[in-house]
Design a protein around this motif. Sequence first.
Motif, PDB file in Angstrom:
ATOM      1  N   UNK A   1      34.026  36.367  42.403  1.00 54.07           N
ATOM      2  CA  UNK A   1      34.697  35.561  43.407  1.00 54.07           C
ATOM      3  C   UNK A   1      35.195  36.469  44.524  1.00 54.07           C
ATOM      4  N   UNK A   2      35.357  35.901  45.712  1.00 54.16           N
ATOM      5  CA  UNK A   2      35.819  36.712  46.833  1.00 54.16           C
ATOM      6  C   UNK A   2      37.335  36.936  46.736  1.00 54.16           C
ATOM      7  N   UNK A   3      37.841  37.853  47.519  1.00 53.28           N
ATOM      8  CA  UNK A   3      39.253  38.224  47.427  1.00 53.28           C
ATOM      9  C   UNK A   3      40.176  37.073  47.837  1.00 53.28           C
TER      10      UNK A   3
ATOM     11  N   UNK B   1      36.993  23.506  40.378  1.00 59.41           N
ATOM     12  CA  UNK B   1      37.187  22.718  41.600  1.00 59.41           C
ATOM     13  C   UNK B   1      37.688  23.604  42.741  1.00 59.41           C
ATOM     14  N   UNK B   2      38.668  24.433  42.451  1.00 62.35           N
ATOM     15  CA  UNK B   2      39.250  25.290  43.482  1.00 62.35           C
ATOM     16  C   UNK B   2      38.215  26.291  43.994  1.00 62.35           C
ATOM     17  N   UNK B   3      37.467  26.898  43.092  1.00 65.68           N
ATOM     18  CA  UNK B   3      36.474  27.886  43.524  1.00 65.68           C
ATOM     19  C   UNK B   3      35.345  27.251  44.331  1.00 65.68           C
ATOM     20  N   UNK B   4      34.942  26.048  43.972  1.00 66.65           N
ATOM     21  CA  UNK B   4      33.893  25.365  44.741  1.00 66.65           C
ATOM     22  C   UNK B   4      34.306  25.195  46.200  1.00 66.65           C
ATOM     23  N   UNK B   5      35.581  24.850  46.413  1.00 67.80           N
ATOM     24  CA  UNK B   5      36.071  24.630  47.778  1.00 67.80           C
ATOM     25  C   UNK B   5      36.249  25.952  48.522  1.00 67.80           C
ATOM     26  N   UNK B   6      36.766  26.955  47.828  1.00 67.98           N
ATOM     27  CA  UNK B   6      37.075  28.229  48.487  1.00 67.98           C
ATOM     28  C   UNK B   6      35.862  29.145  48.636  1.00 67.98           C
TER      29      UNK B   6
END
Length: 149
Positions: free
Chosen positions: A3-5, A78-83
């Motif tokens: 995941x990105x920072x 859900x959060x990672x999909x959006x971010x």
Amino acid sequence: MRINSFSDVSLRLLMVLCSLPEDELPTTRELAESVGTPYNHVSKAVLKLRQMGLVEALRGRSGGVRISSEGKQATVGKVLRILDDHGDVAQCQTDMGDCPMAHSCGLRGVLNHAREAFYVSLDEVTIYSLARTTTTGPVPVTLSTSRPD
């Protein structure tokens, strides 16, 4: 997957907010200190999380940031999909231009499918559950001379 920072900071902020009592409203500066991230990065993450409806930011002397009811139910997937920046997992360009196999390569599709599988596996994990299962105090360490199987 990696995941990105920005996503990392956002998830850490959500976990910290989930672990606090409901009447505690830390400021963005206090949150920055608690997650060990510069204030500017944290303030951008708080703004994005507020836009997503996961946190509430209250202004004024007694203001601060708190997790919203939607934030308590949010899953990591859900959060990672959006971010996520939704860029290709495989880099199909080099210093010399496009990859010569770009039109006939199946790697991009397979890797994008793997990314979605990564998210699906995280759809079952709420951020609230992660924050509530953390423990404080010493971490038990077991030393052994044998190698793990």
